[in-house]
Design an enzyme around this catalytic site. Structure first.
Site, mmCIF file in Angstrom:
data_model
loop_
_atom_site.group_PDB
_atom_site.id
_atom_site.type_symbol
_atom_site.label_atom_id
_atom_site.label_comp_id
_atom_site.label_asym_id
_atom_site.label_seq_id
_atom_site.Cartn_x
_atom_site.Cartn_y
_atom_site.Cartn_z
ATOM 1 N N SER A 118 -38.122 -58.622 -19.443
ATOM 2 C CA SER A 118 -38.943 -57.630 -20.139
ATOM 3 C C SER A 118 -38.303 -56.258 -20.000
ATOM 4 O O SER A 118 -37.631 -55.976 -19.003
ATOM 5 C CB SER A 118 -40.354 -57.605 -19.551
ATOM 6 O OG SER A 118 -41.080 -56.466 -19.985
ATOM 7 N N TYR A 135 -45.266 -56.816 -11.670
ATOM 8 C CA TYR A 135 -44.721 -57.487 -12.856
ATOM 9 C C TYR A 135 -43.313 -56.976 -13.134
ATOM 10 O O TYR A 135 -42.388 -57.764 -13.365
ATOM 11 C CB TYR A 135 -45.613 -57.247 -14.073
ATOM 12 C CG TYR A 135 -45.056 -57.868 -15.333
ATOM 13 C CD1 TYR A 135 -45.137 -59.238 -15.546
ATOM 14 C CD2 TYR A 135 -44.422 -57.089 -16.301
ATOM 15 C CE1 TYR A 135 -44.606 -59.823 -16.687
ATOM 16 C CE2 TYR A 135 -43.893 -57.658 -17.441
ATOM 17 C CZ TYR A 135 -43.988 -59.020 -17.631
ATOM 18 O OH TYR A 135 -43.449 -59.594 -18.754
ATOM 19 N N GLY A 176 -47.779 -68.737 -27.487
ATOM 20 C CA GLY A 176 -46.997 -67.508 -27.563
ATOM 21 C C GLY A 176 -45.528 -67.691 -27.884
ATOM 22 O O GLY A 176 -45.150 -68.467 -28.768
ATOM 23 N N LEU A 177 -44.688 -66.982 -27.150
ATOM 24 C CA LEU A 177 -43.244 -67.020 -27.379
ATOM 25 C C LEU A 177 -42.685 -68.426 -27.218
ATOM 26 O O LEU A 177 -41.823 -68.859 -27.987
ATOM 27 C CB LEU A 177 -42.530 -66.086 -26.400
ATOM 28 C CG LEU A 177 -42.709 -64.586 -26.585
ATOM 29 C CD1 LEU A 177 -42.042 -63.845 -25.428
ATOM 30 C CD2 LEU A 177 -42.102 -64.137 -27.905
#
Length: 336
Positions: free
Chosen positions: A192, A217, A54-55
């Protein structure tokens, strides 16, 4: 019936074409900042947590291209070694096809085992780093877990808060001495946009009274921002900077715990293809904060799409940030 069916097909096709147009020619965020000096990060050591996919993988690839010596801190060593092998092959092929075939300024890639769900593993990792690494120029706190079912870390913490916040909190604190001795150095924290939906409930940080995976989260991502701002305050005058970012909505395996009904999956896949960023696109702000001369000396800021963004008041509450720091020190064993 035939007319209705044809109309439905045309509508679906039109919708797909519209989505494709949005994907490729719509007002996409600054997609790639590639083209930087291949030697920009030469001589610099960068640690990236969760760099095997991923990132993190996309961030590692670009920083390697810029000449950095990249350390992949990953929980699954076998998967990390496999990813590292793929990265080396890809970069070697790119160098062979470049303007000067056979000539490459690509940096070195090292794999080290790091399980952020285990404070014992974090301490062992940092001890190894301090023994074997003479310097650390950039720390990128990238690894994360997203909306998992309720479970606990090895040390008994709610998994998302434990990995996303506490594991990185201990890691960063144990490596601060090395970062300071390597100054000017940088810390990059991946948060996020979903921090907006989280709150810090000091009476139930472990989510034992109630558990909502989405809220937890968001709480962990809010904690990332509060941590960044408090750390920036504590690092004033040290020539070590710390900034936090959101990558946007990215197509990665981070959402593997989200259940999508089988009938909805084709539509979800189409929407994600049309509107979600690729990992390479999502990694651009991490790469920017880790390497760009434009942010030299900038600290305590929140970025998205390679530019500074405003935060909600709750993410700038200094008293909450200090209290979270103090409690986190106790939770990870830095203070008794």
């Amino acid at each position: 019936m035939a007319v209705a069916t044809a109309a439905a097909v045309l509508a679906a096709l039109g919708g797909a074409l519209w989505l494709a147009a949005r994907r490729f020619v719509g007002p996409r965020v600054q997609r790639l900042r590639r083209g930087g000096d291949p030697g920009l990060m030469h001589g610099k050591t960068v640690l990236i947590t969760g760099a095997n996919s991923g990132l993190g993988r996309a961030t590692a690839a670009e920083l390697l291209r810029l000449g950095a010596r990249v350390i992949m801190g990953c929980r699954d060593r076998a998967r990390a070694e496999e990813a590292a092998g793929q990265l080396r092959r890809e970069l070697r092929q790119a160098a062979e096809c470049g303007p000067e075939p056979g000539v490459s300024g690509v940096g070195e890639l090292i794999v080290r085992e790091l399980d952020l769900a285990s404070l014992r593993s974090v301490r062992a990792f940092c001890q190894e780093m301090l023994q074997e690494e003479p310097r650390l120029d950039v720390l990128i706190n990238n690894a994360g877990i997203f909306q998992c079912p309720y479970m606990k870390t090895e040390d008994g913490f709610e998994m998302q808060f434990g990995v996303n916040h506490l594991g990185h909190f201990l890691l960063t604190n144990l490596l601060l001495g090395l970062l300071k001795s390597s100054a000017p150095s940088r810390i990059v924290v991946v948060s996020s946009k979903l921090y907006k939906y989280g709150d810090i409930n000091f009476d139930d940080l472990n989510s034992e009274q109630s558990y909502n995976k989405s809220f937890c989260y968001s709480r962990s991502k809010l904690a990332n921002i509060l941590f960044t701002r408090e750390l920036a305050r504590r690092l004033e005058g040290t020539n070590v900077t710390v900034n936090v970012l959101h990558p946007g909505i990215v197509r990665t395996n981070l959402g593997r715990h989200i259940h999508i009904p089988l009938l909805v999956k084709p539509l979800f896949n189409l929407v994600s293809w049309a509107f979600f960023k690729t990992p390479v696109e999502g990694a651009q702000t991490s790469i920017y904060l880790a390497s760009s001369p434009e942010v030299e000396g900038v600290s305590g800021r929140y970025f998205g799409d390679c530019k500074e963004e405003e935060l909600l008041p709750k993410a700038m509450d200094e008293s909450v940030a200090r209290k979270l720091w103090d409690i986190s020190e106790v939770m990870v064993g830095l203070l008794k």
